[in-house]
Write a protein that holds these residues in place. Sequence first.
Motif, PDB file in Angstrom:
ATOM      1  N   LYS A 111     -41.611 -45.009 -41.308  1.00  0.00           N
ATOM      2  CA  LYS A 111     -42.517 -44.530 -42.369  1.00  0.00           C
ATOM      3  C   LYS A 111     -43.477 -43.481 -41.820  1.00  0.00           C
ATOM      4  N   VAL A 112     -43.217 -42.982 -40.639  1.00  0.00           N
ATOM      5  CA  VAL A 112     -44.222 -42.184 -39.927  1.00  0.00           C
ATOM      6  C   VAL A 112     -44.760 -41.033 -40.782  1.00  0.00           C
ATOM      7  N   GLY A 113     -46.082 -40.912 -40.788  1.00  0.00           N
ATOM      8  CA  GLY A 113     -46.714 -39.833 -41.532  1.00  0.00           C
ATOM      9  C   GLY A 113     -46.951 -40.131 -42.991  1.00  0.00           C
ATOM     10  N   GLN A 114     -46.333 -41.202 -43.520  1.00  0.00           N
ATOM     11  CA  GLN A 114     -46.515 -41.507 -44.941  1.00  0.00           C
ATOM     12  C   GLN A 114     -47.796 -42.316 -45.148  1.00  0.00           C
ATOM     13  N   LYS A 115     -48.365 -42.128 -46.331  1.00  0.00           N
ATOM     14  CA  LYS A 115     -49.623 -42.793 -46.655  1.00  0.00           C
ATOM     15  C   LYS A 115     -49.369 -44.252 -47.018  1.00  0.00           C
ATOM     16  N   VAL A 116     -50.290 -45.116 -46.627  1.00  0.00           N
ATOM     17  CA  VAL A 116     -50.253 -46.497 -47.099  1.00  0.00           C
ATOM     18  C   VAL A 116     -51.624 -46.801 -47.705  1.00  0.00           C
ATOM     19  N   ASP A 117     -51.614 -47.497 -48.830  1.00  0.00           N
ATOM     20  CA  ASP A 117     -52.873 -47.832 -49.498  1.00  0.00           C
ATOM     21  C   ASP A 117     -52.848 -49.313 -49.862  1.00  0.00           C
ATOM     22  N   TYR A 118     -53.586 -50.113 -49.105  1.00  0.00           N
ATOM     23  CA  TYR A 118     -53.636 -51.560 -49.351  1.00  0.00           C
ATOM     24  C   TYR A 118     -54.625 -51.910 -50.475  1.00  0.00           C
ATOM     25  N   GLN A 119     -55.247 -50.884 -51.046  1.00  0.00           N
ATOM     26  CA  GLN A 119     -56.252 -51.081 -52.111  1.00  0.00           C
ATOM     27  C   GLN A 119     -57.302 -52.099 -51.693  1.00  0.00           C
ATOM     28  N   GLY A 120     -57.787 -51.900 -50.503  1.00  0.00           N
ATOM     29  CA  GLY A 120     -58.860 -52.758 -49.981  1.00  0.00           C
ATOM     30  C   GLY A 120     -58.327 -53.817 -49.038  1.00  0.00           C
ATOM     31  N   LEU A 121     -59.058 -53.999 -47.929  1.00  0.00           N
ATOM     32  CA  LEU A 121     -58.709 -55.040 -46.964  1.00  0.00           C
ATOM     33  C   LEU A 121     -59.991 -55.757 -46.549  1.00  0.00           C
ATOM     34  N   ALA A 122     -59.883 -57.048 -46.310  1.00  0.00           N
ATOM     35  CA  ALA A 122     -61.006 -57.814 -45.756  1.00  0.00           C
ATOM     36  C   ALA A 122     -60.465 -58.678 -44.630  1.00  0.00           C
TER      37      ALA A 122
END
Length: 498
Positions: A394-405
């Motif tokens: 997935k190198v270079g691709q965006k990941v969005d966890y929509q918030g992490l705690a």
Amino acid sequence: MKIVFGCLNHEANSFASDPGTWERWFRTNFVAVGDELLAYRDKKGAHLAGMFSAAEEEGVELIPAIFGAGAAPVLTREALDRGVGIICDVIRRHPDADGLCFCLHGAGIAEGIDDIETYTMRKMREAAGRKIPIAISCDLHANIKAEMLEEADAGVFGMKQYPHIDKFETGHLAMQTLIRKIRGEEDPVTAFCPLPLLIPCSVANTLRPPMKIFPDHMAEYCRTHGLIDVTFFNGFPYADTEYTGASVVVVGHRGQDVQAMANELGRWVWAHRHLTDIELLDAEAAWDKAEEAARLYGNYVLIHEASDNPGGGSPGDGTGMLREMLRRNEPGTIFGYIFDREILEKAKAAGVGGHVSGLLGGKTGTLCGAPVPIENAEVLALSDGVGIYLTPNKVGQKVDYQGLARLRIGNAEVIVSGTCANQTYDDRPFALTGADIQDYRIVVIKSATHFRAWFQDRAKAIITANTPGTTTEDFSLFPYQKLRRPIYPLDPGMEFEA
Ligand SMILES: [Zn+2]
């Protein structure tokens, strides 16, 4: 020459109980439409980048349609027809297109349609109003059907590696072969040998023996027989259809006896089927094994909970391993991650240093365990959850966890995410919440095999956990309705003749 291209991937988990809406389908990914696909030109870990590359080499004009991919429950008709509709609109607006090149997963299901790939290709041809040539690039986990091969008259091409580090090459070959067919330089013929074989995802790591011999053997056969392509498709065991199972697909030149070759390779796979046998460890046994490995090898030992793999359509909030981790209550242990929007919101409201109580996980499915009560968990860190993948697939691709705690629950640490942004591919959820993975003895993640592209050479040992879950590898736990029987390993003594 003009080619309409794109990607519409669905990998169906028939046992996931939440509705397969458009939002659920792409929960783990992003949807791009039209010119937004241009962003994929340089993403070397994508089918589309390979398609771009082949088209540019040949001076072919590309017309982008859609990129959308995700593992999810059986789709609603509305969700499927929205995706197919976007493609068909583009085709209708370009009546002079010469061909269609699409990445279609091969294990997609919608309400009333057990083979959405053939459905999609037929709709595309209807929109074109003629027998326009089609090439498709498929996932290694495709459940191949004869109808797919008939529709994709410029060939069915598959990834060979799991983790899927060869998407670029697959997309490239599909586009290249299509261009040659349109020019009259090539007339590909495709055949397949379906096998009564369900392959557990977590044993199928092709980076190492024993599974490495499958793609190696296919590549050698392809080379020595002068074929265009040979793929051993593992199939996707969680899609309950009559087509479900492994297969070998051979793409050759007109005049070659591709069916005989596919059958020969099918017999070879069948003779080696025992290499796909799996040892099933429950949460307690997996933890014991990890403890022992951590004593021997030091930081860090990785447990992957393959049985709740969001990459296979499972919800990612299963509590099998989580419950065991909290029961052990040991320092130096971390879970990355559990999907739970409610607990994340509580953590955000409490702030770093604050405390949260409530029920963690187990909220979206019935097969993945009940929620786990937590009391006064300390919020150690918060993050917006947006990052860039490091893993090769997935190198270079965006990941969005929509918030992490990152929470401390007793002595253990647990990362909670706001969306199930696919399985854990690399250390992003840890790093985004300020945790250095090297500081922990035992690290738990949810993934079947893709994580290996990044973790294989970094973890001191890797232990597979098979807790109850929507992607458990104990296939006898699933209420299959349509699966053909007999099939290995559910019917271990069965015979097969290609
Ligand atoms: Zn796959």
